[in-house]
Design an enzyme around this catalytic site. Structure first.
Site, short mmCIF file in Angstrom:
data_model
loop_
_atom_site.label_atom_id
_atom_site.label_comp_id
_atom_site.label_asym_id
_atom_site.label_seq_id
_atom_site.Cartn_x
_atom_site.Cartn_y
_atom_site.Cartn_z
NE ARG A 69 34.82 40.73 50.33
CZ ARG A 69 33.69 40.61 49.64
NH1 ARG A 69 32.55 40.52 50.25
NH2 ARG A 69 33.70 40.57 48.31
CB THR A 70 40.75 45.13 50.62
OG1 THR A 70 40.69 43.71 50.54
CG2 THR A 70 42.11 45.54 51.15
CE LYS A 97 43.15 62.98 31.37
NZ LYS A 97 43.25 64.27 32.07
NE ARG A 119 42.54 44.73 46.12
CZ ARG A 119 41.65 43.86 46.60
NH1 ARG A 119 40.57 43.56 45.91
NH2 ARG A 119 41.85 43.27 47.77
CG HIS A 147 45.38 40.55 49.99
ND1 HIS A 147 45.34 41.71 50.73
CD2 HIS A 147 44.14 40.36 49.49
CE1 HIS A 147 44.11 42.21 50.66
NE2 HIS A 147 43.37 41.42 49.92
C1 NCD Z 1 40.69 38.52 47.85
C2 NCD Z 1 41.65 39.27 46.94
O1 NCD Z 1 41.34 40.37 46.46
O2 NCD Z 1 42.73 38.73 46.75
N1 NCD Z 1 39.62 39.28 48.31
C3 NCD Z 1 39.78 40.15 49.35
O3 NCD Z 1 40.67 40.97 49.39
N2 NCD Z 1 38.93 40.04 50.37
C4 NCD Z 1 40.32 37.20 47.28
C5 NCD Z 1 39.75 37.08 45.90
O4 NCD Z 1 39.60 38.05 45.17
O5 NCD Z 1 39.47 35.94 45.54
#
Ligand code: NCD
Length: 318
Positions: A69-70, A97, A119, A147
């Site tokens: 999603r993100t 590497k 991320r 987040h």
């Molecule tokens: C969440 C995350 O990555 O922290 N998901 C997201 O970004 N929509 C929640 C999760 O992984 O449980």
């Protein structure tokens, strides 16, 4: 709030706040409530109108941890604003590497990226990267800590569905020790008045004490409890979370979450207009039989998520 939108141009909406955004690393980077509500106005505007404020700009997603999603939400948001998108993951980058995160991020920026979304499972990586990154760096999820853009989309979804933030009552449920989404969301909610938060988890998966302490200091009513049943009918938002098993070495640590699984019977006891949110992905804590119930709004979160990320990018580039 929609009324305030009438006749405003995007430029007018973008120039309201004094706060300039550069890096977005944690929810704390959104300094005040007005800044957040201005982003809501921009997102509302972008829902009805189009802008190409990212024309000629490139967003690069760098993922050292899985994301559906993100990653896509940022990609769609940038494309909707006329921008281009590139994505790379640690498994197909030179991190394999032994390259440092500093060198990777610096290289992406030097080659011509205009914004990077990172991320990473290691919460230190985003801070290290930020020190060498001259272009805006957005935290797309760092370990168990932060987040920020999920928090923005969560409160925008609450604003659009429950239609209030001041005076809100919310239950955060499940793994509150390792969920970065609940850390960031509750921090943003502490900027609003008269919020009551029920932190519902087993003792060993409680939200970290320092954060709970901060919330109380900010005037939030915080109730920490191990019992979901008495809380379910008290709140306007039920925010469910997944066991963050990948963040613990000891798999037994996530035992004891069974009583926190939502059931249709529990949902039947929720307030009439209350909503269920979940950042997704989900496991057994949110059975699919709930999806068809009117309270289930977790797929709407993704729609609002793209809009609020468009607003954030518009704020950076507009
Ligand atoms: C969440 C995350 O990555 O922290 N998901 C997201 O970004 N929509 C929640 C999760 O992984 O449980």
């Amino acid at each position: 709030m929609n009324g305030k939108l009438a006749g405003k141009t995007l430029t007018e909406l973008l120039s309201q706040s004094q706060q300039k955004l550069h890096h977005v690393l944690r929810a704390q980077d959104f300094k005040d409530k007005n800044y957040i509500t201005e982003l809501f106005l921009i997102a509302n505007w972008l829902e009805e109108n189009s802008s190409d404020c990212m024309r000629g700009k490139i967003l690069v997603w760098y993922g050292a941890e899985a994301s559906t999603r993100t990653r896509l939400s940022f990609g769609f948001a940038a494309r909707k604003l006329g921008g281009a998108v590139e994505a790379i993951s640690s498994s197909d980058s030179s991190q394999e590497k032994g390259e440092s995160i500093e060198d990777t991020i610096k290289s992406i920026a030097t080659m011509g990226a205009d914004v990077i979304v990172l991320r990473h499972p290691d919460e230190h990586a985003v801070w290290r990267a930020s020190l060498t990154c001259k272009i805006p760096l957005i935290n797309g999820g760092s370990g168990k800590e932060h987040h920020p853009t999920q928090a923005l989309l969560d409160i925008y979804t609450i604003f659009r569905t429950v239609k209030k933030l001041d005076g809100l009552s919310i239950a955060l449920i499940g793994d509150l020790a390792y969920s970065r989404t609940t850390n960031s969301l509750i921090y943003l909610l502490s900027k609003f008045e008269g919020v009551t938060a029920y932190l519902v988890s087993p003792e060993h998966l409680r939200m970290k004490g320092e954060l709970a302490h901060y919330l109380v200091q900010k005037g939030m009513k915080v109730v920490q409890t191990t019992e979901l049943e008495p809380v379910i009918g008290q709140v306007e938002v039920v925010y469910q979370t997944r066991a963050q098993k990948e963040r613990t070495a000891d798999s037994a640590e996530h035992l004891g979450l069974a009583p926190y699984v939502l059931t249709p019977k529990m949902v039947a006891r929720m307030q009439e207009k209350a909503v269920i949110l979940h950042p997704l992905p989900r496991n057994q804590e949110l059975p699919r039989e709930i999806d068809s119930l009117p309270q289930a709004r977790y797929f709407d979160q993704m729609y609002y998520g793209r809009l609020i990320r468009q607003a954030l990018l518009a704020k950076i580039f507009g």
